[in-house]
Write an enzyme that holds these catalytic residues in place. Structure first.
Site, PDB file in Angstrom:
ATOM      1  N   LYS A  88       0.852  -1.198   0.000  1.00 25.87           N
ATOM      2  CA  LYS A  88       0.000   0.000   0.000  1.00 25.87           C
ATOM      3  C   LYS A  88       0.887   1.248   0.000  1.00 25.87           C
ATOM      4  O   LYS A  88       1.845   1.328   0.766  1.00 25.87           O
ATOM      5  CB  LYS A  88      -0.894  -0.017   1.242  1.00 25.87           C
ATOM      6  CG  LYS A  88      -1.968   1.067   1.261  1.00 25.87           C
ATOM      7  CD  LYS A  88      -2.821   0.955   2.528  1.00 25.87           C
ATOM      8  CE  LYS A  88      -4.049   1.861   2.475  1.00 25.87           C
ATOM      9  NZ  LYS A  88      -4.866   1.753   3.699  1.00 25.87           N
ATOM     10  N   SER A 163      -9.895   1.898   2.363  1.00 23.85           N
ATOM     11  CA  SER A 163      -9.005   2.633   1.496  1.00 23.85           C
ATOM     12  C   SER A 163      -8.012   1.749   0.745  1.00 23.85           C
ATOM     13  O   SER A 163      -7.425   2.176  -0.245  1.00 23.85           O
ATOM     14  CB  SER A 163      -8.224   3.676   2.298  1.00 23.85           C
ATOM     15  OG  SER A 163      -7.340   3.037   3.202  1.00 23.85           O
ATOM     16  N   SER A 187      -9.989  -0.417   6.532  1.00 25.31           N
ATOM     17  CA  SER A 187      -9.350  -0.353   5.216  1.00 25.31           C
ATOM     18  C   SER A 187      -8.609  -1.597   4.764  1.00 25.31           C
ATOM     19  O   SER A 187      -8.207  -1.686   3.603  1.00 25.31           O
ATOM     20  CB  SER A 187      -8.398   0.834   5.151  1.00 25.31           C
ATOM     21  OG  SER A 187      -9.150   2.012   5.048  1.00 25.31           O
TER      22      SER A 187
END
Ligand code: GLN
Length: 493
Positions: A88, A163, A187
């Site tokens: 990420k 997210s 997330s």
């Protein structure tokens, strides 16, 4: 409906632990494995949009190092040595830009690696690239990325969740066998649920946050993502543990996640008590999701578990409390992005004051959702409102922790839906922030209490034919229970 799900055959079809064994036995090289995933990325990511940056040369160089070790008969650096990973883009890396999917940090190169990243490198894990997210990890669909939306591999017209939608989509598309996410309010678990992958938020303090661009520091946690429970367990053990650079990381042994996953693989849940939260049986949940979750509970029962109902009345106020605490911490954490200390500088033409340049920088550098959160948080913390909002929210936080503690007197693990519906259409909720916030209803409570949680695939909803995740929740530092029950559930499907 165009799909980019994992191909049925080839290296990219295999789970991480199998690839690791093949690399160690010399059946295949890490370079071949890494190249296979890079090829898959080249094939589908133009349309899927899971990656913001692909670092092919760096990944292959890391793979070659592992192959060299295998050739020399050296001890593997870790149980997943040679297996590549999607990271990420909220964790800083020295060899690739870190943007947090914000224009504010476009092209930013960190002078150091996040602790989790350093551990991955030491474990011989090639990093394929940096994955897309909602700007600064705020959002539920990855549509708040300043660069591009990511699509759901199961249906390209739908969101992959957020997210961490980039990492989840990469796993579901066979672009990577391992991934790293961060979870402030869901997330990791929520995108896992929407893409049919496995995602784990460890106990708060279980994994170092050093080098993770802060969203809301008292809630943020780094966690492992993959396509099987055992793979997340192996990855958890690699990234977990105390770090002197993060004062909130706890000085305890990393839980025995992989052993728990292997034990769970027998499928036997005799003697395990699983809680079902009354407040989570909510109107508004999609019928197909409820059906799948009911079937999951029935399966757990068939496997020997006893299901007990638990009562958590404070969950009623979780959404409001989370969005006060989260935005308050955001307003303070994001103050550093002012074009002076961090971030692009805008409008510094030599005639403007520092304040004017900061205002221009923040006005241009941040997207709408980030600005909304900063304004909400600044308001909640302002004189005269602090008691009414922030302090009140902290009280709710205590009640949530107490409700969980009471529940865990009656059960070992709680099971719940991870999301109220399956993946929604791109654009569906972008103009309705409250609807977007409400989507995380089921994942928020444990962040407030610091507890570990997992989303494990529970099948597809009969009404939409899209993945549904079963969420498992354990007491603090009992992360191993998630792997035991998660692996058992996975084996029983
Ligand atoms: N969707 C939640 C939010 O927007 C959670 C985000 C996250 O876990 N990083 O705050």
């Amino acid at each position: 409906m165009t799909q980019y799900t994992i191909p049925a055959e080839g290296l990219v079809a295999k789970p991480a632990h199998e690839l690791a064994a093949m690399i160690q036995s010399g059946e295949v090289t890490s370079r071949e494995v890494t190249q296979a995933f890079l090829d898959r990325i080249a094939e589908v990511d133009g349309e899927l949009g899971a990656f913001l940056h692909v670092g092919a040369d760096e990944a292959l160089a890391a793979a070659d190092k592992v192959d060299e070790q295998v050739k020399n008969g050296e001890q593997p650096a870790s149980a997943l040595a040679g297996v590549p990973l999607a990271l990420k883009d909220l964790l800083v890396t020295t060899d690739a830009p870190t943007t947090a999917a914000s224009k504010m940090l476009e092209g930013y190169m960190s002078p150091y690696d996040a602790t989790a990243v350093a551990k991955l490198r030491a474990a011989g894990i090639p990093i394929l690239g940096k994955t897309n997210l909602d700007e600064f990890a705020m959002g539920s669909s990855t549509e708040n990325s300043a660069y591009k939306p990511t699509k759901n591999p199961h249906d390209l017209e739908r969101v992959p969740g957020g997210s961490g939608g980039g990492t989840a989509a990469a796993l579901a598309a066979g672009e990577a066998p391992l991934g790293i996410g961060t979870d402030t309010g869901g997330s990791i678990r929520q995108p896992a649920s929407l893409t049919g992958t496995v995602g784990v938020k460890p106990t708060y303090g279980g994994v170092s946050r050093y080098g993770v661009i802060a969203c809301a520091s008292s809630l943020d946690q780094v966690g492992p993502c993959a396509n099987t429970v055992l793979d997340t367990a192996l990855l958890h053990e690699i990234i977990g543990g105390h770090d002197e650079f993060d004062a909130t990381s706890v000085n305890r042994e990393v839980p025995a996640c992989a052993d728990a996953a292997r034990e769970g693989a027998s499928g036997d849940l005799q003697g395990v008590k699983i809680g079902r939260v009354k407040q989570f049986d909510r109107p508004g949940t999609q019928e197909g999701v409820t059906e799948t979750i009911n079937a999951a509970f029935a399966q757990l029962e068939r496997q020997g578990a006893e299901i007990v109902e638990v009562d958590c009345p404070s969950f009623h106020d979780v959404m409001e409390a989370y969005y006060i605490i989260q935005t308050s911490e955001v307003s303070s954490n994001l103050a550093r992005f002012d074009g002076m200390r961090y971030g692009q500088r805008v409008g510094d033409d030599g005639t403007r004051s520092a304040e004017e340049v900061m205002a221009a920088t923040r006005g241009e550098g941040f997207g709408a959702e980030v600005k909304r959160r900063i304004i909400l948080g600044t308001y909640a913390l302002s004189v005269g409102y602090y008691d009414a909002y922030y302090l009140q929210a902290q009280r709710v936080r205590t009640l949530v922790a107490q409700d969980f503690a009471k529940a865990f007197e009656r059960c070992d693990v709680i099971a719940a839906p991870a999301t109220p519906t399956t993946a929604f259409k791109l654009g569906d909720k972008v103009d309705d922030p409250l609807a977007m916030y409400n989507f995380d209803l089921f994942t928020l409570p444990l962040n407030l209490a610091g507890l570990p949680g997992m989303s494990v695939p529970a099948g597809k909803a009969s009404d939409t034919n899209l993945p549904v995740g079963l969420q498992l929740i354990a007491p603090a530092f009992e992360d191993a229970r998630l792997y035991r029950v998660g692996a058992a559930f996975e084996a029983g499907r």
